[in-house]
Write a protein that holds these residues in place. Structure first.
Motif, short mmCIF file in Angstrom:
data_model
loop_
_atom_site.label_atom_id
_atom_site.label_comp_id
_atom_site.label_asym_id
_atom_site.label_seq_id
_atom_site.Cartn_x
_atom_site.Cartn_y
_atom_site.Cartn_z
N UNK A 119 0.83 -1.21 0.00
CA UNK A 119 0.00 0.00 0.00
C UNK A 119 0.86 1.25 0.00
N UNK A 120 1.88 1.27 0.85
CA UNK A 120 2.84 2.37 0.89
C UNK A 120 4.21 1.82 1.27
N UNK A 121 5.24 2.54 0.83
CA UNK A 121 6.62 2.22 1.19
C UNK A 121 7.16 3.41 1.97
N UNK B 63 11.89 11.20 6.50
CA UNK B 63 11.41 9.94 5.94
C UNK B 63 10.42 10.28 4.83
N UNK B 64 10.42 9.44 3.81
CA UNK B 64 9.56 9.64 2.65
C UNK B 64 8.59 8.48 2.57
N UNK B 65 7.33 8.80 2.33
CA UNK B 65 6.29 7.79 2.13
C UNK B 65 5.97 7.79 0.64
N UNK C 198 5.56 3.57 -6.04
CA UNK C 198 6.84 4.08 -6.52
C UNK C 198 6.94 5.59 -6.63
N UNK C 199 5.87 6.30 -6.34
CA UNK C 199 5.85 7.76 -6.44
C UNK C 199 5.79 8.37 -5.04
N UNK C 200 6.52 9.46 -4.80
CA UNK C 200 6.45 10.12 -3.49
C UNK C 200 5.01 10.55 -3.16
N UNK C 201 4.62 10.31 -1.93
CA UNK C 201 3.30 10.71 -1.44
C UNK C 201 3.42 11.78 -0.37
N UNK C 202 4.42 11.60 0.54
CA UNK C 202 4.58 12.54 1.65
C UNK C 202 6.01 12.50 2.17
N UNK D 231 2.47 16.57 2.11
CA UNK D 231 2.02 15.72 1.03
C UNK D 231 2.35 16.37 -0.31
N UNK D 232 2.49 15.56 -1.36
CA UNK D 232 2.89 16.10 -2.65
C UNK D 232 1.85 17.06 -3.23
#
Length: 165
Positions: A50-52, A64-66, A70-74, A92-93
């Protein structure tokens, strides 16, 4: 939605389940071993990512990046110029910003958007030691994102605390 997290030091290679208030497994936190930086994946019960969550390398402040698909979310980092030591900003982006504040090490904190409570993290609902809850207050909130934010701020706070102690 109330979720139960068995508290652990989030170490590389740690895997554990997050359960709902009925004891059903809902999410798996999969700590990825053999990586140069902290990496966790939050998966559903079917194993779908769901998220990395990744520790950002070469940042001036611990960050830290969420990511989602594969795309940055936060991006999560401690808030600058805050009188409160345990105050984090989640960017958030899409430009939205969430605030996280409270007693992170005690697992007593809130995640808010423009002063409105999105999630409450607390140990007070449980008698079991090393357990805390994440109560997602708003129905339209993204529980996977809020859990990822929780993992990030705890990890960043523990890292700060271990450097001092």
């Amino acid at each position: 939605m109330r979720l139960l997290v068995r508290d652990r030091v989030f170490g590389i290679g740690d895997d554990y389940w997050i359960e709902d208030d009925r004891g059903r497994k809902v999410y798996l936190v999969d700590g990825k071993a053999m990586r140069l930086r902290d990496t966790f994946e939050l998966k559903d019960t079917r194993g779908r990512v769901l998220v990395t969550i990744r520790a950002k390398m070469l940042a001036l402040r611990d960050t830290m990046v969420i990511e989602r698909e594969g795309e940055p979310l936060a991006t999560v980092r401690r808030k600058r110029l805050s009188l409160l030591r345990n105050h984090y900003r989640v960017s958030l982006v899409d430009g939205t910003e969430l605030d996280v504040s409270g007693k992170i090490l005690d697992r007593e904190f809130a995640i808010e958007y423009e002063g409105e409570l999105l999630a409450d993290v607390s140990r007070r609902w449980f008698t079991v030691r090393d357990t805390y809850g994440v109560q997602v207050v708003r129905e339209d909130a993204d529980p996977a994102l809020l859990l990822a934010v929780t993992v990030c701020v705890i990890r960043l706070t523990e890292r700060d605390h271990s450097r001092e102690g």
